[in-house]
Design a protein around this motif. Structure first.
Motif, PDB file in Angstrom:
ATOM      1  N   MET A   1      -4.863   9.530   3.382  1.00  0.00           N
ATOM      2  CA  MET A   1      -3.604   9.344   2.693  1.00  0.00           C
ATOM      3  C   MET A   1      -3.775   8.461   1.458  1.00  0.00           C
ATOM      4  O   MET A   1      -3.184   8.743   0.425  1.00  0.00           O
ATOM      5  CB  MET A   1      -2.613   8.717   3.678  1.00  0.00           C
ATOM      6  CG  MET A   1      -1.194   8.706   3.223  1.00  0.00           C
ATOM      7  SD  MET A   1      -0.491  10.347   3.246  1.00  0.00           S
ATOM      8  CE  MET A   1       0.098  10.465   1.607  1.00  0.00           C
ATOM      9  N   ILE A   2      -4.558   7.410   1.580  1.00  0.00           N
ATOM     10  CA  ILE A   2      -4.731   6.489   0.448  1.00  0.00           C
ATOM     11  C   ILE A   2      -5.298   7.201  -0.781  1.00  0.00           C
ATOM     12  O   ILE A   2      -4.779   6.994  -1.886  1.00  0.00           O
ATOM     13  CB  ILE A   2      -5.573   5.257   0.853  1.00  0.00           C
ATOM     14  CG1 ILE A   2      -4.762   4.385   1.802  1.00  0.00           C
ATOM     15  CG2 ILE A   2      -6.017   4.467  -0.372  1.00  0.00           C
ATOM     16  CD1 ILE A   2      -5.538   3.244   2.424  1.00  0.00           C
ATOM     17  N   PRO A   3      -6.315   8.060  -0.635  1.00  0.00           N
ATOM     18  CA  PRO A   3      -6.796   8.749  -1.839  1.00  0.00           C
ATOM     19  C   PRO A   3      -5.706   9.588  -2.519  1.00  0.00           C
ATOM     20  O   PRO A   3      -5.621   9.615  -3.752  1.00  0.00           O
ATOM     21  CB  PRO A   3      -7.932   9.635  -1.318  1.00  0.00           C
ATOM     22  CG  PRO A   3      -8.426   8.919  -0.104  1.00  0.00           C
ATOM     23  CD  PRO A   3      -7.184   8.334   0.525  1.00  0.00           C
ATOM     24  N   GLN A   4      -4.855  10.249  -1.742  1.00  0.00           N
ATOM     25  CA  GLN A   4      -3.796  11.053  -2.350  1.00  0.00           C
ATOM     26  C   GLN A   4      -2.742  10.172  -3.015  1.00  0.00           C
ATOM     27  O   GLN A   4      -2.266  10.483  -4.110  1.00  0.00           O
ATOM     28  CB  GLN A   4      -3.131  11.959  -1.306  1.00  0.00           C
ATOM     29  CG  GLN A   4      -2.139  12.914  -1.916  1.00  0.00           C
ATOM     30  CD  GLN A   4      -2.788  13.854  -2.926  1.00  0.00           C
ATOM     31  OE1 GLN A   4      -3.798  14.471  -2.642  1.00  0.00           O
ATOM     32  NE2 GLN A   4      -2.219  13.948  -4.118  1.00  0.00           N
ATOM     33  N   LEU A   5      -2.388   9.067  -2.394  1.00  0.00           N
ATOM     34  CA  LEU A   5      -1.426   8.147  -3.019  1.00  0.00           C
ATOM     35  C   LEU A   5      -1.994   7.587  -4.320  1.00  0.00           C
ATOM     36  O   LEU A   5      -1.262   7.419  -5.302  1.00  0.00           O
ATOM     37  CB  LEU A   5      -1.058   7.015  -2.065  1.00  0.00           C
ATOM     38  CG  LEU A   5      -0.246   7.424  -0.847  1.00  0.00           C
ATOM     39  CD1 LEU A   5      -0.056   6.235   0.080  1.00  0.00           C
ATOM     40  CD2 LEU A   5       1.099   8.013  -1.254  1.00  0.00           C
ATOM     41  N   ARG A   6      -3.287   7.320  -4.323  1.00  0.00           N
ATOM     42  CA  ARG A   6      -3.950   6.832  -5.540  1.00  0.00           C
ATOM     43  C   ARG A   6      -3.824   7.871  -6.660  1.00  0.00           C
ATOM     44  O   ARG A   6      -3.508   7.541  -7.799  1.00  0.00           O
ATOM     45  CB  ARG A   6      -5.412   6.519  -5.242  1.00  0.00           C
ATOM     46  CG  ARG A   6      -6.140   5.828  -6.367  1.00  0.00           C
ATOM     47  CD  ARG A   6      -7.619   5.587  -6.059  1.00  0.00           C
ATOM     48  NE  ARG A   6      -7.844   4.915  -4.801  1.00  0.00           N
ATOM     49  CZ  ARG A   6      -8.557   5.428  -3.793  1.00  0.00           C
ATOM     50  NH1 ARG A   6      -9.105   6.614  -3.902  1.00  0.00           N
ATOM     51  NH2 ARG A   6      -8.737   4.745  -2.683  1.00  0.00           N
ATOM     52  N   VAL A   7      -4.055   9.146  -6.318  1.00  0.00           N
ATOM     53  CA  VAL A   7      -3.939  10.224  -7.304  1.00  0.00           C
ATOM     54  C   VAL A   7      -2.511  10.288  -7.852  1.00  0.00           C
ATOM     55  O   VAL A   7      -2.302  10.347  -9.065  1.00  0.00           O
ATOM     56  CB  VAL A   7      -4.341  11.579  -6.683  1.00  0.00           C
ATOM     57  CG1 VAL A   7      -3.933  12.742  -7.583  1.00  0.00           C
ATOM     58  CG2 VAL A   7      -5.850  11.621  -6.418  1.00  0.00           C
ATOM     59  N   TRP A   8      -1.526  10.288  -6.969  1.00  0.00           N
ATOM     60  CA  TRP A   8      -0.132  10.363  -7.420  1.00  0.00           C
ATOM     61  C   TRP A   8       0.234   9.162  -8.278  1.00  0.00           C
ATOM     62  O   TRP A   8       0.904   9.294  -9.290  1.00  0.00           O
ATOM     63  CB  TRP A   8       0.814  10.484  -6.241  1.00  0.00           C
ATOM     64  CG  TRP A   8       0.759  11.806  -5.542  1.00  0.00           C
ATOM     65  CD1 TRP A   8       0.217  12.974  -6.021  1.00  0.00           C
ATOM     66  CD2 TRP A   8       1.255  12.107  -4.252  1.00  0.00           C
ATOM     67  NE1 TRP A   8       0.364  13.974  -5.087  1.00  0.00           N
ATOM     68  CE2 TRP A   8       0.991  13.478  -3.999  1.00  0.00           C
ATOM     69  CE3 TRP A   8       1.896  11.358  -3.271  1.00  0.00           C
ATOM     70  CZ2 TRP A   8       1.363  14.107  -2.816  1.00  0.00           C
ATOM     71  CZ3 TRP A   8       2.267  11.986  -2.090  1.00  0.00           C
ATOM     72  CH2 TRP A   8       2.004  13.337  -1.869  1.00  0.00           C
ATOM     73  N   ALA A  65       5.528   7.254  13.265  1.00  0.00           N
ATOM     74  CA  ALA A  65       4.097   7.574  13.319  1.00  0.00           C
ATOM     75  C   ALA A  65       3.423   7.171  12.021  1.00  0.00           C
ATOM     76  O   ALA A  65       4.056   7.115  10.975  1.00  0.00           O
ATOM     77  CB  ALA A  65       3.913   9.069  13.558  1.00  0.00           C
ATOM     78  N   TRP A  66       2.107   6.923  12.129  1.00  0.00           N
ATOM     79  CA  TRP A  66       1.276   6.638  10.964  1.00  0.00           C
ATOM     80  C   TRP A  66       0.469   7.889  10.639  1.00  0.00           C
ATOM     81  O   TRP A  66      -0.084   8.493  11.574  1.00  0.00           O
ATOM     82  CB  TRP A  66       0.287   5.517  11.256  1.00  0.00           C
ATOM     83  CG  TRP A  66       0.853   4.176  11.467  1.00  0.00           C
ATOM     84  CD1 TRP A  66       1.179   3.265  10.513  1.00  0.00           C
ATOM     85  CD2 TRP A  66       1.128   3.542  12.715  1.00  0.00           C
ATOM     86  NE1 TRP A  66       1.636   2.112  11.083  1.00  0.00           N
ATOM     87  CE2 TRP A  66       1.622   2.258  12.448  1.00  0.00           C
ATOM     88  CE3 TRP A  66       1.020   3.929  14.044  1.00  0.00           C
ATOM     89  CZ2 TRP A  66       1.988   1.371  13.438  1.00  0.00           C
ATOM     90  CZ3 TRP A  66       1.389   3.056  15.033  1.00  0.00           C
ATOM     91  CH2 TRP A  66       1.864   1.790  14.720  1.00  0.00           C
ATOM     92  N   GLY A  84       2.199  12.462   9.140  1.00  0.00           N
ATOM     93  CA  GLY A  84       0.798  12.862   9.201  1.00  0.00           C
ATOM     94  C   GLY A  84       0.219  13.063   7.816  1.00  0.00           C
ATOM     95  O   GLY A  84       0.877  12.866   6.805  1.00  0.00           O
ATOM     96  N   GLU A  85      -1.036  13.447   7.790  1.00  0.00           N
ATOM     97  CA  GLU A  85      -1.687  13.722   6.513  1.00  0.00           C
ATOM     98  C   GLU A  85      -1.436  15.176   6.140  1.00  0.00           C
ATOM     99  O   GLU A  85      -0.950  15.959   6.946  1.00  0.00           O
ATOM    100  CB  GLU A  85      -3.177  13.414   6.625  1.00  0.00           C
ATOM    101  CG  GLU A  85      -3.397  11.937   6.934  1.00  0.00           C
ATOM    102  CD  GLU A  85      -4.739  11.439   6.514  1.00  0.00           C
ATOM    103  OE1 GLU A  85      -5.323  11.979   5.562  1.00  0.00           O
ATOM    104  OE2 GLU A  85      -5.205  10.474   7.143  1.00  0.00           O
ATOM    105  N   GLY A  86      -1.773  15.526   4.913  1.00  0.00           N
ATOM    106  CA  GLY A  86      -1.588  16.898   4.466  1.00  0.00           C
ATOM    107  C   GLY A  86      -0.238  17.108   3.815  1.00  0.00           C
ATOM    108  O   GLY A  86       0.490  16.150   3.537  1.00  0.00           O
ATOM    109  N   GLY A  91       4.555  17.641  -1.324  1.00  0.00           N
ATOM    110  CA  GLY A  91       4.908  16.285  -1.741  1.00  0.00           C
ATOM    111  C   GLY A  91       4.841  16.122  -3.246  1.00  0.00           C
ATOM    112  O   GLY A  91       5.745  15.556  -3.872  1.00  0.00           O
ATOM    113  N   GLU A  92       3.791  16.654  -3.849  1.00  0.00           N
ATOM    114  CA  GLU A  92       3.657  16.544  -5.296  1.00  0.00           C
ATOM    115  C   GLU A  92       4.718  17.372  -6.017  1.00  0.00           C
ATOM    116  O   GLU A  92       5.239  16.954  -7.053  1.00  0.00           O
ATOM    117  CB  GLU A  92       2.262  16.962  -5.748  1.00  0.00           C
ATOM    118  CG  GLU A  92       2.040  16.694  -7.215  1.00  0.00           C
ATOM    119  CD  GLU A  92       0.582  16.646  -7.603  1.00  0.00           C
ATOM    120  OE1 GLU A  92       0.324  16.479  -8.809  1.00  0.00           O
ATOM    121  OE2 GLU A  92      -0.308  16.747  -6.730  1.00  0.00           O
TER     122      GLU A  92
END
Length: 103
Positions: A1-8, A65-66, A84-86, A91-92
């Motif tokens: 999740m952190i890598p995707q949040l970083r991208v956004w 949930a995390w 969850g992840e994914g 989301g974007e």
């Protein structure tokens, strides 16, 4: 999740997106500010992270949930929710929609 949040964060911050990570600890040793600060540095977290040690944010939004991803508009209305992840494409897409709405 952190890598995707970083991208956004990197991709949309100039357009007005504000990413805020909420650290809601499960165990007492996860409540240490020093440990959270060290983890954000180690994981290259480039956006704000708040500590939700008493679960107030967790409970306010009904998180169970995390990780859980919420997109909240400028009026404070939750416009997107994912557990969850994914689901990063949806989301974007919602991020782009909210930015286009100005919200």
């Amino acid at each position: 999740m952190i890598p995707q949040l970083r991208v956004w964060h990197d991709r949309y911050r100039e357009a007005g997106l504000v990413v805020v990570g909420v650290h809601s600890p499960e165990f007492f040793w996860e409540k240490s500010r020093d440990r959270v600060t060290a983890a954000t540095k180690r994981l290259d977290v480039r956006y704000a992270v708040v500590m939700d040690n008493d679960g107030a944010i967790w409970n306010r939004y009904g998180v169970r949930a995390w990780p859980t991803t919420l997109l909240v508009d400028k009026k404070g209305i939750v416009r997107y929710w994912h557990i969850g992840e994914g689901d990063y494409e949806d989301g974007e897409a919602m991020i782009r929609r909210l930015l286009a709405e100005g919200g």
